[in-house]
Design a protein around this motif. Structure first.
Motif, PDB file in Angstrom:
ATOM      1  N   CYS A  14       0.833  -1.212   0.000  1.00  0.00           N
ATOM      2  CA  CYS A  14       0.000   0.000   0.000  1.00  0.00           C
ATOM      3  C   CYS A  14       0.863   1.255   0.000  1.00  0.00           C
ATOM      4  CB  CYS A  14      -0.934   0.009   1.206  1.00  0.00           C
ATOM      5  SG  CYS A  14      -2.248  -1.216   1.096  1.00  0.00           S
ATOM      6  N   ALA A  15       1.929   1.230   0.758  1.00  0.00           N
ATOM      7  CA  ALA A  15       2.827   2.392   0.809  1.00  0.00           C
ATOM      8  C   ALA A  15       3.475   2.627  -0.547  1.00  0.00           C
ATOM      9  CB  ALA A  15       3.891   2.189   1.886  1.00  0.00           C
ATOM     10  N   MET A  16       3.875   1.548  -1.201  1.00  0.00           N
ATOM     11  CA  MET A  16       4.505   1.692  -2.511  1.00  0.00           C
ATOM     12  C   MET A  16       3.502   2.210  -3.545  1.00  0.00           C
ATOM     13  SD  MET A  16       6.926  -1.655  -2.603  1.00  0.00           S
ATOM     14  CE  MET A  16       7.490  -1.383  -4.260  1.00  0.00           C
ATOM     15  N   LEU A  17       2.284   1.751  -3.485  1.00  0.00           N
ATOM     16  CA  LEU A  17       1.265   2.223  -4.423  1.00  0.00           C
ATOM     17  C   LEU A  17       0.957   3.696  -4.196  1.00  0.00           C
ATOM     18  CD1 LEU A  17      -1.260  -0.751  -4.597  1.00  0.00           C
ATOM     19  CD2 LEU A  17       0.251   0.087  -6.399  1.00  0.00           C
ATOM     20  N   SER A  18       0.908   4.106  -2.945  1.00  0.00           N
ATOM     21  CA  SER A  18       0.592   5.510  -2.670  1.00  0.00           C
ATOM     22  C   SER A  18       1.738   6.424  -3.066  1.00  0.00           C
ATOM     23  CB  SER A  18       0.235   5.710  -1.198  1.00  0.00           C
ATOM     24  OG  SER A  18       1.372   5.508  -0.393  1.00  0.00           O
ATOM     25  N   CYS A  19       2.940   5.900  -3.096  1.00  0.00           N
ATOM     26  CA  CYS A  19       4.087   6.697  -3.515  1.00  0.00           C
ATOM     27  C   CYS A  19       4.359   6.540  -5.009  1.00  0.00           C
ATOM     28  CB  CYS A  19       5.346   6.293  -2.743  1.00  0.00           C
ATOM     29  SG  CYS A  19       5.237   6.651  -0.999  1.00  0.00           S
ATOM     30  N   GLY A  20       3.583   5.696  -5.657  1.00  0.00           N
ATOM     31  CA  GLY A  20       3.819   5.377  -7.052  1.00  0.00           C
ATOM     32  C   GLY A  20       3.454   6.462  -8.030  1.00  0.00           C
ATOM     33  N   GLY A  21       2.980   7.592  -7.551  1.00  0.00           N
ATOM     34  CA  GLY A  21       2.735   8.700  -8.444  1.00  0.00           C
ATOM     35  C   GLY A  21       1.301   8.826  -8.914  1.00  0.00           C
ATOM     36  N   SER A  22       0.357   8.158  -8.243  1.00  0.00           N
ATOM     37  CA  SER A  22      -1.015   8.255  -8.699  1.00  0.00           C
ATOM     38  C   SER A  22      -1.519   9.691  -8.609  1.00  0.00           C
ATOM     39  CB  SER A  22      -1.911   7.312  -7.902  1.00  0.00           C
ATOM     40  OG  SER A  22      -1.899   7.672  -6.539  1.00  0.00           O
ATOM     41  N   ASP A  23      -1.006  10.466  -7.681  1.00  0.00           N
ATOM     42  CA  ASP A  23      -1.396  11.869  -7.555  1.00  0.00           C
ATOM     43  C   ASP A  23      -0.356  12.793  -8.185  1.00  0.00           C
ATOM     44  OD1 ASP A  23      -3.678  11.143  -6.236  1.00  0.00           O
ATOM     45  OD2 ASP A  23      -2.869  11.459  -4.245  1.00  0.00           O
ATOM     46  N   ASP A  24       0.688  12.229  -8.745  1.00  0.00           N
ATOM     47  CA  ASP A  24       1.757  13.015  -9.339  1.00  0.00           C
ATOM     48  C   ASP A  24       1.341  13.448 -10.735  1.00  0.00           C
ATOM     49  OD1 ASP A  24       4.108  14.172 -10.146  1.00  0.00           O
ATOM     50  OD2 ASP A  24       5.184  12.282 -10.367  1.00  0.00           O
ATOM     51  N   ASN A  25       1.091  14.731 -10.884  1.00  0.00           N
ATOM     52  CA  ASN A  25       0.633  15.221 -12.186  1.00  0.00           C
ATOM     53  C   ASN A  25       1.768  15.838 -12.992  1.00  0.00           C
ATOM     54  OD1 ASN A  25       0.962  17.611 -10.783  1.00  0.00           O
ATOM     55  ND2 ASN A  25      -1.017  18.461 -11.380  1.00  0.00           N
ATOM     56  N   THR A  26       2.961  15.306 -12.832  1.00  0.00           N
ATOM     57  CA  THR A  26       4.115  15.807 -13.570  1.00  0.00           C
ATOM     58  C   THR A  26       3.878  15.761 -15.073  1.00  0.00           C
ATOM     59  OG1 THR A  26       5.602  15.114 -11.804  1.00  0.00           O
ATOM     60  CG2 THR A  26       6.594  15.486 -13.964  1.00  0.00           C
ATOM     61  N   SER A  27       3.266  14.690 -15.552  1.00  0.00           N
ATOM     62  CA  SER A  27       3.033  14.582 -16.993  1.00  0.00           C
ATOM     63  C   SER A  27       2.069  15.663 -17.478  1.00  0.00           C
ATOM     64  CB  SER A  27       2.536  13.188 -17.368  1.00  0.00           C
ATOM     65  OG  SER A  27       1.436  12.823 -16.581  1.00  0.00           O
ATOM     66  N   VAL A  28       1.072  15.996 -16.686  1.00  0.00           N
ATOM     67  CA  VAL A  28       0.148  17.078 -17.057  1.00  0.00           C
ATOM     68  C   VAL A  28       0.908  18.406 -17.071  1.00  0.00           C
ATOM     69  CG1 VAL A  28      -1.909  18.378 -16.360  1.00  0.00           C
ATOM     70  CG2 VAL A  28      -1.904  15.886 -16.213  1.00  0.00           C
ATOM     71  N   LYS A  29       1.738  18.610 -16.067  1.00  0.00           N
ATOM     72  CA  LYS A  29       2.538  19.843 -16.020  1.00  0.00           C
ATOM     73  C   LYS A  29       3.483  19.922 -17.215  1.00  0.00           C
ATOM     74  CE  LYS A  29       2.309  20.430 -11.023  1.00  0.00           C
ATOM     75  NZ  LYS A  29       3.052  20.365  -9.755  1.00  0.00           N
ATOM     76  N   ASP A  30       4.015  18.767 -17.638  1.00  0.00           N
ATOM     77  CA  ASP A  30       4.887  18.739 -18.817  1.00  0.00           C
ATOM     78  C   ASP A  30       4.112  19.122 -20.078  1.00  0.00           C
ATOM     79  OD1 ASP A  30       7.015  17.963 -17.214  1.00  0.00           O
ATOM     80  OD2 ASP A  30       6.924  15.849 -17.806  1.00  0.00           O
ATOM     81  N   VAL A  31       2.889  18.605 -20.212  1.00  0.00           N
ATOM     82  CA  VAL A  31       2.052  18.957 -21.364  1.00  0.00           C
ATOM     83  C   VAL A  31       1.748  20.449 -21.353  1.00  0.00           C
ATOM     84  CG1 VAL A  31      -0.237  18.654 -22.424  1.00  0.00           C
ATOM     85  CG2 VAL A  31       1.050  16.647 -21.643  1.00  0.00           C
ATOM     86  N   ALA A  80       4.095   8.235 -22.486  1.00  0.00           N
ATOM     87  CA  ALA A  80       4.909   7.827 -21.338  1.00  0.00           C
ATOM     88  C   ALA A  80       4.054   7.539 -20.098  1.00  0.00           C
ATOM     89  CB  ALA A  80       5.941   8.908 -21.017  1.00  0.00           C
ATOM     90  N   ASN A  81       2.849   8.101 -20.040  1.00  0.00           N
ATOM     91  CA  ASN A  81       1.985   7.896 -18.879  1.00  0.00           C
ATOM     92  C   ASN A  81       0.515   7.923 -19.313  1.00  0.00           C
ATOM     93  OD1 ASN A  81       1.253   7.517 -16.246  1.00  0.00           O
ATOM     94  ND2 ASN A  81       1.851   9.530 -15.534  1.00  0.00           N
ATOM     95  N   PRO A  82       0.112   7.023 -20.204  1.00  0.00           N
ATOM     96  CA  PRO A  82      -1.218   7.088 -20.804  1.00  0.00           C
ATOM     97  C   PRO A  82      -2.376   6.870 -19.838  1.00  0.00           C
ATOM     98  CG  PRO A  82      -0.191   5.007 -21.351  1.00  0.00           C
ATOM     99  CD  PRO A  82       0.853   5.850 -20.665  1.00  0.00           C
ATOM    100  N   ASN A  83      -2.166   6.114 -18.776  1.00  0.00           N
ATOM    101  CA  ASN A  83      -3.258   5.762 -17.872  1.00  0.00           C
ATOM    102  C   ASN A  83      -3.427   6.722 -16.701  1.00  0.00           C
ATOM    103  OD1 ASN A  83      -3.924   3.454 -19.402  1.00  0.00           O
ATOM    104  ND2 ASN A  83      -2.230   2.361 -18.457  1.00  0.00           N
ATOM    105  N   TYR A  84      -2.658   7.808 -16.708  1.00  0.00           N
ATOM    106  CA  TYR A  84      -2.808   8.785 -15.629  1.00  0.00           C
ATOM    107  C   TYR A  84      -4.232   9.337 -15.649  1.00  0.00           C
ATOM    108  CZ  TYR A  84      -2.529  13.055 -12.950  1.00  0.00           C
ATOM    109  OH  TYR A  84      -2.789  14.046 -12.034  1.00  0.00           O
ATOM    110  N   LYS A  85      -4.915   9.269 -14.537  1.00  0.00           N
ATOM    111  CA  LYS A  85      -6.290   9.756 -14.436  1.00  0.00           C
ATOM    112  C   LYS A  85      -6.270  11.267 -14.179  1.00  0.00           C
ATOM    113  CE  LYS A  85      -8.584   5.529 -12.857  1.00  0.00           C
ATOM    114  NZ  LYS A  85      -7.973   4.716 -13.771  1.00  0.00           N
ATOM    115  N   LEU A  86      -6.949  11.985 -15.039  1.00  0.00           N
ATOM    116  CA  LEU A  86      -6.985  13.445 -14.948  1.00  0.00           C
ATOM    117  C   LEU A  86      -7.929  13.893 -13.832  1.00  0.00           C
ATOM    118  CD1 LEU A  86      -7.246  14.181 -18.755  1.00  0.00           C
ATOM    119  CD2 LEU A  86      -5.244  14.567 -17.311  1.00  0.00           C
ATOM    120  N   SER A  87      -7.437  14.784 -12.992  1.00  0.00           N
ATOM    121  CA  SER A  87      -8.278  15.377 -11.957  1.00  0.00           C
ATOM    122  C   SER A  87      -8.914  16.647 -12.522  1.00  0.00           C
ATOM    123  CB  SER A  87      -7.426  15.719 -10.730  1.00  0.00           C
ATOM    124  OG  SER A  87      -6.541  16.797 -11.038  1.00  0.00           O
ATOM    125  N   ASN A  88      -9.845  17.195 -11.782  1.00  0.00           N
ATOM    126  CA  ASN A  88     -10.451  18.466 -12.203  1.00  0.00           C
ATOM    127  C   ASN A  88      -9.399  19.568 -12.260  1.00  0.00           C
ATOM    128  OD1 ASN A  88     -13.024  17.427 -12.548  1.00  0.00           O
ATOM    129  ND2 ASN A  88     -13.627  17.844 -10.442  1.00  0.00           N
TER     130      ASN A  88
END
Length: 153
Positions: A14-31, A80-88
């Motif tokens: 669980c700790a690894m999944l939570s740190c896995g970048g699910s909330d990391d929107n770096t790819s959105v910021k890159d776009v 590079a990160n196609p499955n990232y779920k977009l937040s509002n």
């Protein structure tokens, strides 16, 4: 002891999944950063501070068939990160960037056929971008929806 070991594995997983970048929107910021660079380039061209012939083909910001998300550099980020779920919040950032880009390419104000054509492409690109953002659930959806709405000549 076995239950303690299983609990430890569950906790670490669980700790690894939570740190896995699910909330990391770096790819959105890159776009967004790529779109903003395209905006700056367009503004420099329109103001006469940059001649289009001085830009290499690889560095020219393009929106193929009106789909800003089909831009080669943006598509690389999406792939590079196609499955990232977009937040509002992600969608708001993307919408603002797309509006800035197409706002930088404001109506030409000319009554020539070329000016009307450019204005139409610009308006269509804005609509394609905003509709893709609104309907997208993942980063890949931005591209996929944009492709479905592309202008075909």
């Amino acid at each position: 002891m076995k239950n303690l070991f299983l609990l430890l594995i569950l906790f670490l997983s669980c700790a690894m999944l939570s740190c896995g970048g699910s909330d990391d929107n770096t790819s959105v910021k890159d776009v967004v950063a790529l779109i903003d660079e395209g905006t700056k380039q367009s503004q420099a061209i329109e103001s006469g501070n940059l001649d289009i012939s001085d830009i290499s083909e690889a560095d020219l910001f393009t929106t193929p068939n009106g789909n800003i998300f089909a831009n080669e550099k943006i598509l690389a980020v999406i792939k590079a990160n196609p499955n990232y779920k977009l937040s509002n919040a992600d969608k708001e950032m993307l919408t603002t960037a797309v509006e800035r880009y197409f706002g930088a390419n404001a109506p030409s104000g000319t009554s020539t056929l070329a000016g009307a054509y450019a204005d139409g492409l610009n308006a269509a690109g804005l609509n394609i971008g905003k509709e893709a953002i609104e309907d997208a659930k993942t980063l890949h959806d931005l591209y996929k929806i944009g492709v479905a709405k592309e202008l075909v000549f």
